[in-house]
Scaffold this motif. Structure first.
Motif, PDB file in Angstrom:
ATOM      1  N   ARG A  22     -13.342  -1.245  -8.126  1.00  0.00           N
ATOM      2  CA  ARG A  22     -14.604  -1.373  -8.876  1.00  0.00           C
ATOM      3  C   ARG A  22     -14.998  -2.847  -8.927  1.00  0.00           C
ATOM      4  O   ARG A  22     -14.195  -3.727  -8.575  1.00  0.00           O
ATOM      5  N   LEU A  23     -16.224  -3.086  -9.345  1.00  0.00           N
ATOM      6  CA  LEU A  23     -16.653  -4.459  -9.593  1.00  0.00           C
ATOM      7  C   LEU A  23     -16.680  -4.680 -11.099  1.00  0.00           C
ATOM      8  O   LEU A  23     -17.046  -3.789 -11.844  1.00  0.00           O
ATOM      9  N   ALA A  24     -16.280  -5.854 -11.531  1.00  0.00           N
ATOM     10  CA  ALA A  24     -16.348  -6.163 -12.958  1.00  0.00           C
ATOM     11  C   ALA A  24     -17.275  -7.348 -13.175  1.00  0.00           C
ATOM     12  O   ALA A  24     -17.469  -8.177 -12.279  1.00  0.00           O
ATOM     13  N   TYR A  25     -17.840  -7.409 -14.354  1.00  0.00           N
ATOM     14  CA  TYR A  25     -18.775  -8.490 -14.674  1.00  0.00           C
ATOM     15  C   TYR A  25     -18.031  -9.825 -14.741  1.00  0.00           C
ATOM     16  O   TYR A  25     -16.829  -9.879 -14.970  1.00  0.00           O
ATOM     17  N   ASN A  26     -18.761 -10.932 -14.564  1.00  0.00           N
ATOM     18  CA  ASN A  26     -18.166 -12.258 -14.526  1.00  0.00           C
ATOM     19  C   ASN A  26     -17.122 -12.375 -13.420  1.00  0.00           C
ATOM     20  O   ASN A  26     -16.016 -12.837 -13.622  1.00  0.00           O
ATOM     21  N   ILE A  27     -17.527 -11.964 -12.257  1.00  0.00           N
ATOM     22  CA  ILE A  27     -16.587 -11.948 -11.139  1.00  0.00           C
ATOM     23  C   ILE A  27     -16.104 -13.363 -10.800  1.00  0.00           C
ATOM     24  O   ILE A  27     -14.995 -13.554 -10.311  1.00  0.00           O
ATOM     25  N   GLY A  28     -16.923 -14.365 -11.137  1.00  0.00           N
ATOM     26  CA  GLY A  28     -16.550 -15.753 -10.848  1.00  0.00           C
ATOM     27  C   GLY A  28     -15.497 -16.289 -11.788  1.00  0.00           C
ATOM     28  O   GLY A  28     -15.065 -17.436 -11.663  1.00  0.00           O
ATOM     29  N   ASP A  29     -15.076 -15.458 -12.709  1.00  0.00           N
ATOM     30  CA  ASP A  29     -14.133 -15.920 -13.707  1.00  0.00           C
ATOM     31  C   ASP A  29     -12.703 -15.569 -13.294  1.00  0.00           C
ATOM     32  O   ASP A  29     -11.893 -15.173 -14.107  1.00  0.00           O
ATOM     33  N   GLY A  30     -12.417 -15.676 -12.029  1.00  0.00           N
ATOM     34  CA  GLY A  30     -11.048 -15.454 -11.569  1.00  0.00           C
ATOM     35  C   GLY A  30     -10.800 -14.057 -11.059  1.00  0.00           C
ATOM     36  O   GLY A  30      -9.704 -13.737 -10.623  1.00  0.00           O
ATOM     37  N   LYS A  31     -11.835 -13.184 -11.087  1.00  0.00           N
ATOM     38  CA  LYS A  31     -11.590 -11.797 -10.683  1.00  0.00           C
ATOM     39  C   LYS A  31     -11.439 -11.648  -9.174  1.00  0.00           C
ATOM     40  O   LYS A  31     -10.974 -10.623  -8.697  1.00  0.00           O
ATOM     41  N   THR A  32     -11.815 -12.675  -8.431  1.00  0.00           N
ATOM     42  CA  THR A  32     -11.585 -12.631  -6.986  1.00  0.00           C
ATOM     43  C   THR A  32     -10.225 -13.220  -6.637  1.00  0.00           C
ATOM     44  O   THR A  32      -9.832 -13.236  -5.483  1.00  0.00           O
ATOM     45  N   GLY A  33      -9.529 -13.754  -7.638  1.00  0.00           N
ATOM     46  CA  GLY A  33      -8.293 -14.488  -7.364  1.00  0.00           C
ATOM     47  C   GLY A  33      -8.575 -15.811  -6.663  1.00  0.00           C
ATOM     48  O   GLY A  33      -7.660 -16.505  -6.254  1.00  0.00           O
ATOM     49  N   PHE A  34      -9.827 -16.159  -6.508  1.00  0.00           N
ATOM     50  CA  PHE A  34     -10.258 -17.361  -5.782  1.00  0.00           C
ATOM     51  C   PHE A  34      -9.666 -17.425  -4.388  1.00  0.00           C
ATOM     52  O   PHE A  34      -9.439 -18.498  -3.852  1.00  0.00           O
ATOM     53  N   TYR A  35      -9.403 -16.238  -3.812  1.00  0.00           N
ATOM     54  CA  TYR A  35      -8.801 -16.232  -2.475  1.00  0.00           C
ATOM     55  C   TYR A  35      -9.655 -16.980  -1.446  1.00  0.00           C
ATOM     56  O   TYR A  35      -9.137 -17.624  -0.552  1.00  0.00           O
ATOM     57  N   GLY A  36     -10.970 -16.849  -1.596  1.00  0.00           N
ATOM     58  CA  GLY A  36     -11.850 -17.493  -0.623  1.00  0.00           C
ATOM     59  C   GLY A  36     -11.686 -19.006  -0.617  1.00  0.00           C
ATOM     60  O   GLY A  36     -11.804 -19.654   0.421  1.00  0.00           O
ATOM     61  N   TYR A  37     -11.423 -19.579  -1.785  1.00  0.00           N
ATOM     62  CA  TYR A  37     -11.180 -21.027  -1.859  1.00  0.00           C
ATOM     63  C   TYR A  37      -9.770 -21.365  -1.397  1.00  0.00           C
ATOM     64  O   TYR A  37      -9.556 -22.313  -0.649  1.00  0.00           O
ATOM     65  N   THR A  38      -8.819 -20.554  -1.887  1.00  0.00           N
ATOM     66  CA  THR A  38      -7.427 -20.826  -1.572  1.00  0.00           C
ATOM     67  C   THR A  38      -7.188 -20.792  -0.064  1.00  0.00           C
ATOM     68  O   THR A  38      -6.408 -21.570   0.468  1.00  0.00           O
TER      69      THR A  38
END
Lengths: 376, 507, 308
Positions: free
Chosen positions: A282-298
Motif C-alpha cells: 500500500r501507499l502511506a501518507y508522508n512517504i518522504g518521511d522515511g517510508k521509502t527507506g531512502f533507498y533511492g538516495y542510499t
C-alpha cells in the motif's frame, strides 16, 4: 621554515584498477572511524558499543537481504547512468513513481478488475503489467532531467533532487485524495492491494520473493550485456568518458543522454513497483518521511563505490546495506546511550556521506599520483 | 634600479635537473647558470626538454632529481607561488591571461603588493603608465578576449615588469611574431636586461637565439649539448649542435618533398562559403571564411595559436555550429548537419589532442575502433578484435593487446592509433589539426610525407591546420593564412614568400 | 486586503532575507568554480546549529537579544568554517566535486538531526523560554538593511576589488591562474569562508526568525531554493536581489492559496517546480553579457598536469 605541499599529477601509464577491492574496504573502514569520531563529538558514545553494534549488524546477515536486493536493483540503475556520466540522484523519485504505477495497475486501472478476477489465472499478467508500468513511469520521471540535460545543458543533479520531492508530493496527493483507502483505521493511506497481486514468498525465506530475486538477476545480466556487448552500451561509455569523441565519431550525444536516462529510470521504477507489490502492499501518507527507506538516495553510494564497474555493484550493495541497517540498529540498541530523538536517519546519512567522501578522496589515487613534498 | 644587481652577478643556478614523464626522459641532469643583466637563450627542437626546464624553474613542475640555487642558496620551488616570490616569472607561448577579465583585472590579480581589498581602479594609472613606458598602448578596460596575440604578450610583459621580477622566462613567445614586431619585442627584452634583470628566452629558432641572446645553451633530447658565448655564435655550428646527425636528414626531406602536384580544373571536394562561427562567449571567431580544396590537394592553413584554427577544424568536422554561410562536402550541403552527416560523407579528423577529440582513454583499442563504425544492437567483437590487431601491426603501435585501455599507451602511440583509425576510415577528406603538438619531430616528418603520398595515391583532400609555418610549407600544395578568424591570404606553394606569410599571421 | 498585506509584508520580507543571503552565498562559491551541491545539507545543518546555539546561549546568559545575536554569529562562523573546508578539499585534491558535494549534503542532514536534537534535549531539561530573534518588530529593520548591504557589498567586492577578481579568475581557469603564482587554494578558501557565512546567516534566520523553533528535517530543500535563485539570477547579485522577490513571493503565497482550495501537496511542491522552470528559462536565454556567463571551470577537478 618547513613548507609542506601536495603535488598532484595525472598518471597515464600505470593503471591501478586491480586495487579496487582494497579501495572499497579502506573506504568502509575509514568511513566508519571518521563517522564514529563525528558522532562521538556530539554524543560521547563509547567506541566499544559503536563497533560491536556494527559487528552485530553484519552478523545478522538475514536482515541485510532485503535492503541488499533493492539496493542492487537501484544501484544497477544508477550505475548504468554513471557509465554515461548521467548523475542519477533522482532514483528516489523514480522509485516512488514506480510504486505509483504498480498500485495504479493492480487497484485503480480498468485492467485490474479484468486480470485480477476470482480465478487468479491472469494474476501473473497483472503483476507483469504492474511492474512494466512502474518501470515506464520511472523512466518518464528520469527522462525529463535527461531531456533537459541533453537539450538545454541544465545540470541534472539539482533538477533531480528537486523532482524527488515533487514525486513525494504526487504520491501524498494521491494517497490523501483519489486513492485514499476505506479500511485504514484512521491512517491516511491506501487500501492493501489485492491478495492475488502480491508477489510470491519463497518458502523458508520469509523475506524473499521469487519475482524480486528473478528481477535482480535479469536486470543485472541485462545491464551487463547492455554495457559490455552492445553498440548502445559502447555509446553510453564513450558519452561518460569523452562526449566530444562521441560527437566527432558522428553520433548523437543528445540521443544517448536521453536513452541512458530512460533506461536508468526504468530500472529504478521497476524496483519501486516490486517493492510495492512484494513488501509494502500500500501507499502511506508522508512517504518522504522515511517510508521509502531512502533507498533511492542510499543507492547513490552503491553506484559510487562500484564506479563504472557493474561487477562491484553486489559487493557495494552489501556494504551499503550494512551501513544503512547499522543506523537502525544503533537507534534501537543504543537507545539509552544516545540523546532522545536522535534517529536512525541521522546515522545512516552520516555513514553514507562520510564513506562517500572518503571513497571519493581515496579513488583519485587511481588516476593521479599524490606526493607530499616537505621542504626545509 | 636598486632591487636589481649589477651585471654579471650569478642569480640562478640549476644543478643536475632530471625529469621523467611516462616513457620519456624529458630532462637528463641539466645544469645551467643565469647571471644578472643577460639574455640567455635555451635552444632546442620540439621535445628537447626546453619547456620542461622552464616550467621547473617556474615552479610549475617539480623535478625528479637535482636542485635550484638562487643567489647561492638552494631553494625548493614547490609551486609557481614560490617561484614568483623569488622573482621568477614565466610567460608561456599562450599567455596566462583570463579571457573574460579585463586587462587591469588581469594585472591586479598577480600583484602581491596589493591586498585583497584593493580596488581595481587603484592600479589603473600604473598600468597605463607602464604600457606607455613599454611603448605599446592597450586599453586597460578591454577584455583580454578582444586583444590581439601581440597585445596579450605585451600585457604579460607589463605584469612581469610591475611585479619587478628578476628572472623572466619567455617560452616561444616571439616565435610566431613577424620580424618587425619581433624586433620591438627584442627591444622590450633588452630594456628588461638593461635594468639588471635576467631573461631566459626559450626558442627553437636558431636565428632568434643568435640575434638577441648574450649566451645560448643548446638542448638536445633532454641534455645540455653546450653553452655558447656570443663570440662562438655561428648559425651553422649552432644548428649542428641542435640537430646532431639528424640535421642533414631533415634537410634532405625538405628537398625531396618539393615536387608539386598539379590539381587544377577539378571540382572542389570541400567548399566553405562565407562561413562565420561564434566562440563559447558568443563573439565571432571565424569571419567570412572561404576555402575550397580539390581532390588530392593538400591545403595548409597556418596561423599563430588562437587565430581560429581550432574552431575552423571543429566547423569542418561538424562539432561547431556555423552561424552563417554554407559548407559543402563533395557538392552535398552539410551546413549544421552535425558530425553524423559530415563523417558519413567521408570526412576524417586527426587532431592535436586525440584523447580529447577522437578517442576515449578509458576504453580499449577495440572499443575505440568500434567508435569509428556504426552498427545495430550487438557488437561484432571478434571482427573488431581482429581488425584492431591488424592496425596494431600495420602501424607499429606498441600496445599489449587490443583490449588495453588507450590511456595506458604513450602519447606517441595514442596518436599513431588515432592516425591509423582515421586513415582507414577517411574516404574523401582528412582534417588535420596541429599534429606536431603531440608528435615528436621525427614522426611529424614521416607523417607529413605519408599524408602527401596518400593525397596523391588515393585522391584524398587534406586540410592541414598548423601553427608551424615550417610544417605547413613542407606538406602543402597551397597555403592559406588565418589571423583573427579571417583567411587573410591564400597562396600556391611556389608563389609564396615566408616573410609575407609571417607578416600576415599576426595581422 | 489590508489584513492580507499586514501579514504578507513581514512574511515576505523574512523569506526574502533568508533566500537572498543563501543565494548570494551560493553565488560566491560557484563563481569561484566550485559546484555547490553541498548547499542543502549545510543549510539544514546551519538551521539546526542556530537552534541549539540559541538554547545554549539562553541557558548560559539569559534568553534575549544578546543570546539570539550570538547564536546567529556563531552559526555563521561555524558554517563558514565548514564551507571553507568544502572548497579547500575540492581544490587541494582533484576529487569529483559532485560526489564531495553530495557527501557534504548527506553529512549535513545527519549532523543537523543530531545537533538539533541535542538542543531540544537541553531545552526540555532547562525549560528555557527562548525568546527568538527579537527582530520581528523592532530589529527586523536591521536585517533588511543587512540584506541590502550584503547584496551591494558582495557586488562591489566581486566586480570592483581584487578579491572579486581572484574569485572570478579561479572560477574561469584555476590552472592558468595558479601558473602566475597566485594561490588558487587561498582564493577558494576565502570564497568558501564568505559564502559559508552568508549561507549560515540564511539558515540561522530561517530557524530563529521565520520558523521560531526546530523540528527534525527542518530546512530540508530550502537550501535548494537558494541555489535555484542563484542560478535564476545568473549568479549576479543585483539580478539575484530581483529574482529572489519572485521566489519568496511564490513560496509565501502558495500556502495561502490552500484556503482557496489548492491541495497542500501542490503548494509544497510548487516552489520546486518553479525552481526547475526558472533554471530552464535561464539556460535557454541567450546571454549577451560576458558577466552573466557560467564560470568556465565550474565543477571541474583542478590539478596541474605534467606532460612532456
Amino acid at each position: 621554515m618547513v613548507k609542506i605541499s601536495l603535488v598532484v599529477t595525472k598518471r597515464y601509464k600505470k593503471s591501478v584498477s586491480t586495487s579496487t577491492p582494497a579501495i572499497l574496504s579502506l573506504s568502509l573502514l575509514l568511513g566508519l572511524v571518521i563517522s564514529y569520531v563525528l558522532i562521538w563529538f556530539f554524543t560521547k558514545l563509547d567506541p566499544a558499543s559503536f563497533f560491536s553494534t556494527f559487528y552485530s549488524t553484519l552478523a545478522s546477515y538475514a536482515g541485510l537481504l532485503e535492503p541488499l536486493l533493492f539496493l542492487s536493483l537501484l544501484g544497477t540503475a544508477i550505475s548504468v547512468a554513471f557509465y554515461g556520466s548521467f548523475w542519477n540522484v533522482g532514483a528516489e523519485g523514480q522509485y516512488v513513481l514506480g510504486m505509483l504505477g504498480a498500485i495504479y495497475l493492480v487497484m485503480f486501472s480498468p485492467a485490474s478488475s479484468m486480470l485480477l478476477g476470482s480465478d487468479g489465472t491472469t494474476a501473473g499478467v497483472a503483476k507483469l503489467l504492474a511492474v512494466a508500468l512502474g518501470g515506464f513511469l520511472g523512466s518518464l520521471w528520469s527522462l525529463l532531467p535527461g531531456v533537459l540535460k541533453a537539450y538545454t545543458k541544465i545540470g541534472e543533479v539539482p533538477v533531480m533532487l528537486l523532482m524527488n520531492y515533487i514525486a513525494y508530493s504526487i504520491s501524498d496527493y494521491l494517497t490523501a485524495g483519489p486513492w485514499k483507502g476505506r479500511y485504514t483505521y484512521g491512517y491516511i493511506r491506501t487500501d492493501l492491494i489485492p491478495e492475488s497481486s502480491k508477489l510470491t514468498v519463497i518458502p523458508g525465506f520469509e523475506i524473499l520473493r521469487y519475482e524480486v530475486v528473478a528481477a535482480v538477476a535479469i536486470v543485472f545480466i541485462g545491464a551487463y550485456l547492455l554495457i559490455e556487448r552492445t553498440w548502445l552500451g559502447l555509446e553510453i561509455k564513450v558519452l561518460g568518458s569523452n562526449p566530444v569523441a562521441l560527437r566527432s565519431s558522428g553520433r548523437d550525444e543528445k540521443k544517448t543522454i536521453v536513452l541512458v536516462s530512460a533506461i536508468s529510470g526504468f530500472i529504478a521504477g521497476l524496483a519501486g513497483a516490486l517493492r510495492l507489490l512484494g513488501y509494502d502492499y500500500r501507499l502511506a501518507y508522508n512517504i518522504g518521511d522515511g517510508k521509502t527507506g531512502f533507498y533511492g538516495y542510499t543507492a547513490i553510494l552503491v553506484a559510487w563505490l562500484s564506479f563504472r564497474d557493474l561487477k562491484l555493484v553486489l559487493p557495494s550493495a552489501l556494504i551499503v546495506s550494512a551501513l544503512s541497517s547499522f543506523g537502525y540498529r544503533m537507534q534501537m540498541s543504543l537507545k539509552g546511550l544516545l540523546p532522545p530523538g536522535v534517529s536512525a536517519f541521522a546515522f545512516s546519512q552520516i555513514f553514507i556521506g562520510v564513506t562517500l567522501a572518503v571513497y571519493t578522496v581515496i579513488r583519485i589515487t587511481k588516476e593521479y599520483s599524490v606526493k607530499l613534498v616537505v621542504a626545509r | 634600479m636598486s632591487m636589481f644587481f649589477p651585471p654579471g652577478r650569478l642569480i640562478l643556478r640549476v644543478v643536475g635537473l632530471t625529469k621523467r614523464f611516462p616513457g620519456v626522459l624529458a630532462l637528463d641532469r641539466v645544469s645551467l647558470e643565469l647571471y644578472s643583466s643577460e639574455i640567455h637563450s635555451i635552444l632546442g627542437e620540439n621535445g628537447s626538454g626546453k619547456s620542461t626546464l622552464a616550467k621547473i624553474i617556474a615552479g610549475i613542475y617539480t623535478p625528479d632529481e637535482g636542485y635550484i640555487e638562487i643567489l647561492g642558496k638552494s631553494v625548493k620551488l614547490l609551486n609557481p607561488i614560490d617561484a614568483v616570490s623569488y622573482g621568477i616569472y614565466y610567460i608561456p607561448q599562450t599567455p596566462n591571461l583570463i579571457e573574460r577579465l579585463t586587462v587591469v583585472e588581469n594585472v591586479l590579480m598577480v600583484m602581491r603588493s596589493y591586498g585583497v581589498f584593493a580596488r581595481t581602479s587603484s592600479i589603473r594609472d600604473l598600468v597605463v603608465e607602464e604600457f606607455r613606458r613599454i611603448g605599446s598602448p592597450v586599453d586597460p578596460e578591454a577584455r583580454v578576449s578582444e586583444l590581439s596575440y601581440t597585445q596579450r604578450q605585451v600585457v604579460e610583459l607589463v605584469r612581469a615588469s610591475l611585479l619587478r621580477v628578476r628572472v623572466l622566462l619567455v617560452d616561444e613567445v616571439t616565435t610566431y611574431l613577424p620580424t618587425s614586431i619581433r624586433e620591438r619585442f627584442y627591444g622590450y627584452l633588452r630594456k628588461m636586461k638593461s635594468e639588471g634583470r635576467t631573461v631566459l628566452l626559450i626558442t627553437h629558432k636558431v636565428s632568434e637565439a643568435v640575434d638577441v641572446a648574450d649566451r645560448v645553451t643548446v638542448l638536445r633530447s633532454g641534455r645540455v649539448v653546450r653553452t655558447l658565448e656570443r663570440a662562438e655564435f655561428d648559425v651553422d655550428y649552432v644548428r649542428r649542435l641542435m640537430f646532431g646527425e639528424d640535421y642533414s636528414a631533415s634537410e634532405l626531406l625538405k628537398n625531396a618533398l618539393s615536387s608539386i602536384s598539379i590539381t587544377e580544373n577539378r571540382r572542389a571536394v570541400v567548399k566553405l562559403d562565407r562561413v562565420w562561427t561564434a566562440s563559447e562567449n558568443g563573439g565571432p571567431v571565424l569571419k567570412d571564411v572561404e576555402l575550397s580544396v580539390k581532390p588530392g590537394e593538400v591545403l595548409g592553413i597556418v596561423g599563430i595559436s588562437g587565430s581560429g584554427q581550432r574552431e575552423l577544424a571543429e566547423v569542418l568536422v561538424g562539432l561547431r555550429p556555423v552561424k552563417s554561410g554554407r559548407y559543402y562536402v563533395d557538392g552535398l550541403d552539410v551546413t549544421n548537419r552535425g558530425p553524423e552527416v559530415i563523417r558519413a560523407a567521408g570526412v576524417g579528423f586527426i587532431s592535436e589532442a586525440p584523447l580529447y577529440y577522437n578517442l576515449s582513454g578509458d576504453l580499449s583499442l577495440v572499443e575505440n575502433l568500434a567508435l569509428a563504425i556504426r552498427g545495430r544492437l550487438f557488437l561484432p567483437l571478434k571482427l573488431l578484435t581482429s581488425k584492431t590487431r591488424e592496425l596494431i601491426e600495420k602501424y607499429g603501435i606498441a600496445a599489449a593487446s587490443p583490449k588495453t585501455p588507450v590511456k595506458v599507451l604513450s602519447g606517441g602511440n595514442v596518436m599513431r592509433f588515432a592516425i591509423a583509425r582515421e586513415l582507414e576510415f577517411a574516404k574523401k577528406v582528412l582534417v588535420v589539426l596541429n599534429p606536431s603538438r603531440s608528435l615528436d619531430e621525427r614522426f611529424v616528418s614521416s607523417f607529413t610525407s605519408a599524408i602527401r603520398k596518400l593525397s596523391q595515391s588515393s585522391n584524398l583532400s587534406v586540410i592541414y591546420i598548423s601553427e608551424s609555418l615550417d610544417e605547413v610549407l613542407r606538406v602543402s600544395d597551397s597555403i592559406a593564412v588565418i589571423s583573427g578568424g579571417r583567411i587573410v591570404g591564400t597562396f600556391t606553394r611556389e608563389s609564396v614568400e615566408r616573410e609575407v606569410l609571417e607578416k600576415l599571421m599576426v595581422m | 486586503m489590508k489584513e492580507l498585506l499586514e501579514w504578507l509584508i513581514p512574511t515576505l520580507a523574512s523569506a526574502y532575507a533568508v533566500y537572498t543571503f543563501t543565494a548570494i552565498g551560493s553565488t560566491i562559491v560557484e563563481r569561484s568554480g566550485i559546484l555547490n551541491l553541498a548547499i542543502d545539507g549545510l543549510f539544514v545543518l546551519s538551521s539546526s546549529l542556530a537552534y541549539t546555539y540559541a538554547i545554549y546561549f539562553s541557558i548560559a546568559l539569559q534568553p534575549g537579544t544578546l543570546a539570539t545575536f550570538l547564536s546567529v554569529v556563531f552559526t555563521a562562523i561555524t558554517t563558514a568554517l565548514l564551507y571553507s573546508a568544502y572548497t579547500t578539499l575540492n581544490t587541494v585534491l582533484p576529487v569529483s566535486q559532485g560526489a564531495v558535494g553530495l557527501s557534504f549534503m548527506f553529512v549535513g542532514y545527519g549532523l543537523g538531526a543530531i545537533v538539533g536534537n541535542l538542543g531540544r534535549v537541553s531545552f526540555s531539561l532547562y525549560r528555557v523560554r527562548v525568546e527568538y530573534i527579537g527582530v520581528a518588530q523592532s530589529g527586523a529593520i536591521f536585517v533588511y538593511l543587512l540584506v541590502v548591504l550584503v547584496v551591494a557589498v558582495v557586488h562591489l567586492v566581486l566586480y570592483k576589488l581584487k578579491l572579486g577578481v581572484l574569485v572570478r579568475a579561479v572560477g574561469e581557469d584555476p590552472r592558468l591562474v595558479g601558473q602566475t603564482g597566485i594561490s588558487v587554494v587561498r582564493a577558494r578558501f576565502l570564497s568558501g569562508l564568505v559564502s559559508g557565512m552568508l549561507i549560515g546567516l540564511g539558515g540561522a534566520l530561517f530557524t530563529l526568525w521565520r520558523v521560531g523553533g526546530w523540528s527534525q528535517g527542518q530546512g530540508l530543500n530550502h537550501g535548494w531554493l537558494g541555489y535555484a535563485i542563484s542560478i535564476a539570477g545568473w549568479r549576479y547579485p543585483p539580478l539575484i536581489a530581483i529574482v529572489s522577490v519572485f521566489f519568496s513571493l511564490a513560496y509565501v503565497l502558495l500556502p495561502y492559496l490552500q484556503s482557496a482550495g489548492l491541495p497542500v501537496e501542490v503548494s509544497t511542491s510548487a516552489p520546486y517546480a518553479i525552481s526547475i522552470a526558472a533554471m530552464v528559462v535561464v539556460s535557454i536565454t541567450h546571454r549577451k553579457s560576458v558577466t552573466l556567463l557560467d564560470p568556465k571551470s565550474l565543477g571541474r577537478a583542478f590539478f596541474i598536469e605534467e606532460q612532456a
